[in-house]
Design a protein around this motif. Structure first.
Motif: not given
Length: 249
Positions: A161-162, A211-216, A232-240
């Motif tokens: 998912h990048g 909100a940040y659940h990853v499909p699959g 990790c999806n939340y941290a990437a959105d908030r902190y990179g």
């Protein structure tokens, strides 16, 4: 007038015609006469040329055999040296050490028999059919059911998912937040007081998980892989990246 009758010459035998007398001082020797008319002579024997055997054949050694004798008897091309060379696997290094019962190859081993056209066609068809079959799907990757396996599976999903993150960054934050316990829950902080306690390996509250659940991944926030990937999806959105998180987040 002489009486009429049949006059014919007496039949002479081939033996008489082929014999002449020679005097030897009182004795008579009977000698066969050899001439150009010896039509009854036995025809000369026609030499028979042996056809070479088709392909290699084998010979079982008997008592008294030698390589040279076997090579001569079976007209082995190259003589005993060729016979020895083609049977080194059974004779070893000494051509004189043969014994009864040993099986020798009289031709050249490994001589490839030419393929018939129909054999080549069959093989070509099989190759074409094999090429036309779809490639087998790669075996599904498996992971161990522990923190190491959960992090590795999460990293593979994040890569699809990048979403950035490394093993070290995830492991460091998991150990700080839950000590590696996927069922950990915080019932005392402000989130808990508000009715949304932090849960799982990376202590994610329910609204953040949704909100940040990853499909699959699982919809259960206690599921180790689902919890890691959502955090990790939340941290990437908030902190990179989760790698940039070094404290409560």
């Amino acid at each position: 007038m002489p009486a009429k009758g049949k006059h014919r010459r007496p039949k002479s035998s081939t033996l008489n015609r082929g014999i002449a007398a020679a005097g030897t001082g009182g004795a008579v020797l009977v000698l066969p006469v050899l001439g150009a008319t010896a039509a009854h002579a036995a025809p000369a024997a026609t030499a028979t040329v042996a056809k070479p055997a088709a392909g290699p054949s084998t010979y079982v050694v008997v008592a008294g055999d030698s390589l040279s004798g076997i090579a001569d008897k079976h007209s082995v091309s190259g003589g005993w040296e060729s016979l020895f060379k083609n049977n080194r696997d059974v004779l070893g290094d000494n051509p004189g050490l043969i014994h009864p019962g040993l099986k020798l190859t009289l031709g050249t081993k490994g001589a490839a028999e030419p393929q018939r056209a129909d054999q080549r066609a069959d093989r070509s068809e099989r190759d074409d059919a094999a090429a036309a079959r779809p490639a087998a799907a790669p075996a599904k990757k498996t992971y161990t059911n522990d923190l190491d396996g959960w992090i590795k599976e999460s990293l593979d999903i994040l890569a699809q998912h990048g979403i950035p993150g490394t093993y070290e960054g995830i492991h460091r934050n998991v150990m700080r937040e839950s000590s590696g316990n996927p069922l950990a829950i915080n019932n005392w902080d402000s989130n808990a007081v508000a009715g949304t306690p932090s849960k799982g390996l990376l202590q994610v509250i329910a609204p953040t998980f949704a909100a940040y659940h990853v499909p699959g991944t699982s919809l259960d926030s206690y599921d180790p892989v689902a919890n890691i990937t959502a955090a990790c999806n939340y941290a990437a959105d908030r902190y990179g990246s989760i790698d940039n998180v070094n404290g409560p987040y």
